[in-house]
Design a protein around this motif. Sequence first.
Motif, PDB file in Angstrom:
ATOM      1  N   VAL A  74       0.856  -1.189   0.000  1.00 62.68           N
ATOM      2  CA  VAL A  74       0.000   0.000   0.000  1.00 62.68           C
ATOM      3  C   VAL A  74       0.891   1.239   0.000  1.00 62.68           C
ATOM      4  O   VAL A  74       1.700   1.437   0.912  1.00 62.68           O
ATOM      5  CB  VAL A  74      -0.939   0.022   1.222  1.00 62.68           C
ATOM      6  CG1 VAL A  74      -1.825   1.270   1.176  1.00 62.68           C
ATOM      7  CG2 VAL A  74      -1.800  -1.230   1.247  1.00 62.68           C
ATOM      8  N   LEU A  75       0.737   2.057  -1.036  1.00 62.87           N
ATOM      9  CA  LEU A  75       1.482   3.308  -1.156  1.00 62.87           C
ATOM     10  C   LEU A  75       0.695   4.426  -0.496  1.00 62.87           C
ATOM     11  O   LEU A  75      -0.501   4.587  -0.744  1.00 62.87           O
ATOM     12  CB  LEU A  75       1.721   3.639  -2.630  1.00 62.87           C
ATOM     13  CG  LEU A  75       2.365   4.999  -2.926  1.00 62.87           C
ATOM     14  CD1 LEU A  75       3.810   5.023  -2.453  1.00 62.87           C
ATOM     15  CD2 LEU A  75       2.274   5.313  -4.421  1.00 62.87           C
ATOM     16  N   ARG A  76       1.370   5.217   0.340  1.00 58.67           N
ATOM     17  CA  ARG A  76       0.741   6.378   0.973  1.00 58.67           C
ATOM     18  C   ARG A  76       1.669   7.588   0.856  1.00 58.67           C
ATOM     19  O   ARG A  76       2.884   7.454   0.956  1.00 58.67           O
ATOM     20  CB  ARG A  76       0.433   6.106   2.443  1.00 58.67           C
ATOM     21  CG  ARG A  76      -0.600   5.012   2.690  1.00 58.67           C
ATOM     22  CD  ARG A  76      -0.890   4.868   4.180  1.00 58.67           C
ATOM     23  NE  ARG A  76      -1.934   3.861   4.428  1.00 58.67           N
ATOM     24  CZ  ARG A  76      -1.701   2.583   4.661  1.00 58.67           C
ATOM     25  NH1 ARG A  76      -0.447   2.143   4.674  1.00 58.67           N
ATOM     26  NH2 ARG A  76      -2.693   1.734   4.868  1.00 58.67           N
ATOM     27  N   THR A  77       1.072   8.757   0.670  1.00 61.24           N
ATOM     28  CA  THR A  77       1.826  10.001   0.750  1.00 61.24           C
ATOM     29  C   THR A  77       1.132  10.932   1.738  1.00 61.24           C
ATOM     30  O   THR A  77      -0.104  10.937   1.859  1.00 61.24           O
ATOM     31  CB  THR A  77       1.934  10.712  -0.612  1.00 61.24           C
ATOM     32  OG1 THR A  77       0.642  11.224  -0.984  1.00 61.24           O
ATOM     33  CG2 THR A  77       2.444   9.781  -1.688  1.00 61.24           C
ATOM     34  N   PHE A  78       1.946  11.716   2.416  1.00 59.19           N
ATOM     35  CA  PHE A  78       1.461  12.682   3.402  1.00 59.19           C
ATOM     36  C   PHE A  78       2.067  14.036   3.056  1.00 59.19           C
ATOM     37  O   PHE A  78       3.292  14.159   2.915  1.00 59.19           O
ATOM     38  CB  PHE A  78       1.885  12.269   4.814  1.00 59.19           C
ATOM     39  CG  PHE A  78       1.432  10.884   5.216  1.00 59.19           C
ATOM     40  CD1 PHE A  78       0.291  10.705   5.987  1.00 59.19           C
ATOM     41  CD2 PHE A  78       2.146   9.757   4.817  1.00 59.19           C
ATOM     42  CE1 PHE A  78      -0.128   9.436   6.362  1.00 59.19           C
ATOM     43  CE2 PHE A  78       1.743   8.487   5.186  1.00 59.19           C
ATOM     44  CZ  PHE A  78       0.596   8.327   5.957  1.00 59.19           C
ATOM     45  N   TRP A  79       1.215  15.043   2.911  1.00 58.17           N
ATOM     46  CA  TRP A  79       1.687  16.363   2.509  1.00 58.17           C
ATOM     47  C   TRP A  79       1.719  17.311   3.698  1.00 58.17           C
ATOM     48  O   TRP A  79       0.772  17.381   4.484  1.00 58.17           O
ATOM     49  CB  TRP A  79       0.797  16.939   1.413  1.00 58.17           C
ATOM     50  CG  TRP A  79       0.614  16.092   0.196  1.00 58.17           C
ATOM     51  CD1 TRP A  79      -0.567  15.717  -0.374  1.00 58.17           C
ATOM     52  CD2 TRP A  79       1.647  15.515  -0.621  1.00 58.17           C
ATOM     53  NE1 TRP A  79      -0.345  14.945  -1.494  1.00 58.17           N
ATOM     54  CE2 TRP A  79       1.011  14.799  -1.670  1.00 58.17           C
ATOM     55  CE3 TRP A  79       3.037  15.508  -0.569  1.00 58.17           C
ATOM     56  CZ2 TRP A  79       1.716  14.108  -2.650  1.00 58.17           C
ATOM     57  CZ3 TRP A  79       3.746  14.819  -1.552  1.00 58.17           C
ATOM     58  CH2 TRP A  79       3.089  14.134  -2.571  1.00 58.17           C
ATOM     59  N   ASP A  80       2.815  18.035   3.823  1.00 56.77           N
ATOM     60  CA  ASP A  80       2.983  19.142   4.775  1.00 56.77           C
ATOM     61  C   ASP A  80       2.665  18.744   6.209  1.00 56.77           C
ATOM     62  O   ASP A  80       2.032  19.487   6.968  1.00 56.77           O
ATOM     63  CB  ASP A  80       2.124  20.340   4.357  1.00 56.77           C
ATOM     64  CG  ASP A  80       2.604  20.953   3.049  1.00 56.77           C
ATOM     65  OD1 ASP A  80       3.670  20.551   2.563  1.00 56.77           O
ATOM     66  OD2 ASP A  80       1.914  21.830   2.524  1.00 56.77           O
ATOM     67  N   GLY A  81       3.104  17.537   6.597  1.00 50.76           N
ATOM     68  CA  GLY A  81       2.983  17.105   7.973  1.00 50.76           C
ATOM     69  C   GLY A  81       1.628  16.589   8.378  1.00 50.76           C
ATOM     70  O   GLY A  81       1.418  16.248   9.553  1.00 50.76           O
ATOM     71  N   ASP A  82       0.672  16.504   7.469  1.00 55.72           N
ATOM     72  CA  ASP A  82      -0.656  15.988   7.793  1.00 55.72           C
ATOM     73  C   ASP A  82      -0.543  14.508   8.178  1.00 55.72           C
ATOM     74  O   ASP A  82       0.206  13.747   7.564  1.00 55.72           O
ATOM     75  CB  ASP A  82      -1.591  16.154   6.603  1.00 55.72           C
ATOM     76  CG  ASP A  82      -3.068  16.138   7.003  1.00 55.72           C
ATOM     77  OD1 ASP A  82      -3.423  15.348   7.896  1.00 55.72           O
ATOM     78  OD2 ASP A  82      -3.839  16.929   6.446  1.00 55.72           O
TER      79      ASP A  82
END
Length: 356
Positions: A92-100
């Motif tokens: 499972v690929l996940r990305t998190f933007w700007d510390g969220d």
Amino acid sequence: MTLGNLTGISALADVESRSISAENPTGEPGQGGRRTEGTGARAARDLGQGWKVSPSIEIGPGETATLADIAGSGCITHIWLTTHVDHWRRLVLRTFWDGDTAPAIETPVGDFFCSGWGRFAQVNSLPVAVNPNGGFNCYWEMPFQTQATLTLENTHDEPVVVYFQVDYWLGAVPDNSAYLHTQWRRSNPLPAKTVHTLLDGVEGPGHYVGTYLAWGVNSTGWWGEGEVKFYLDGDDEFPTICGTGTEDYFGGAWNFDVPHLGGYTEFSTPYLGMPQVIRPDGLYQSQQRFGMYRFHLPDPIRFKERLRVDVQALGWRSGGRYLPLQDDIASTAFFYSSRTSTARPDAPTYDVMEIC
């Protein structure tokens, strides 16, 4: 701020190029090839440091690995990744933007790269390219203002080896840049006389930029008569955008059927395609499966307040009547939003990822 177009490629930009891989896990200048331990240490034992000591990572059962953790403002421009085909639905690929703390991108890695069925098919689109034999590439523009974090979770009960590279630049990002998001869902099977939801719970402003469907047929006959519908902003029961059929939405026509080419005909173009047709083999592979994409790059679907997208599953019954189908449909919806994350009304269920 698009730096990848041929138009304007000669213009200088005040940014710094970086790249993260197992050979340079921080992306810092001059830190590539310095590993002394890694998955290639034994192969490099006669050569030593600088000779492909760490070309990949191993992710243990149930573990989550951080592929990249980037501080500052900038933009991811390219991701290359490969792993064994057995793991395309298990990672499972996940990305998190700007510390969220909530992920903006959350999808099985194969589906993110238009490869949902655990079997190779060449993909020749602009944002996603899949090359022999399982080389995943994406060129989605992924800007961030303060931080970008990419992770891979191994949902399998055995260790997984992954090769990857994340290319990006650091520099000022325009204030009006939106964040890339995905939503992944699977209906297996889709209940009769219902629709498969591709996207819901999204608040704007933003724009929808792409659809990937891994469609498994559970009935005989034609399966793609259903309409793809976009419910924009104040739409309730009826949508603003309503297509004429599933194969029409993906740029095809008349069942994708070219008789002298053997019926269903694969195609892959910059913006839309059906690169994968898995045909019955007369033994255990009894059902047809399809992989289709449409990327709304020249024609993004803009919304100001909210967006919902769904697709019907329809075939034909006797007497020229529509037949609601109960097929296996997995979808990945790609969109940009001004928000770093979006709260979806239904949590993704990864116990249905296994290809069956």
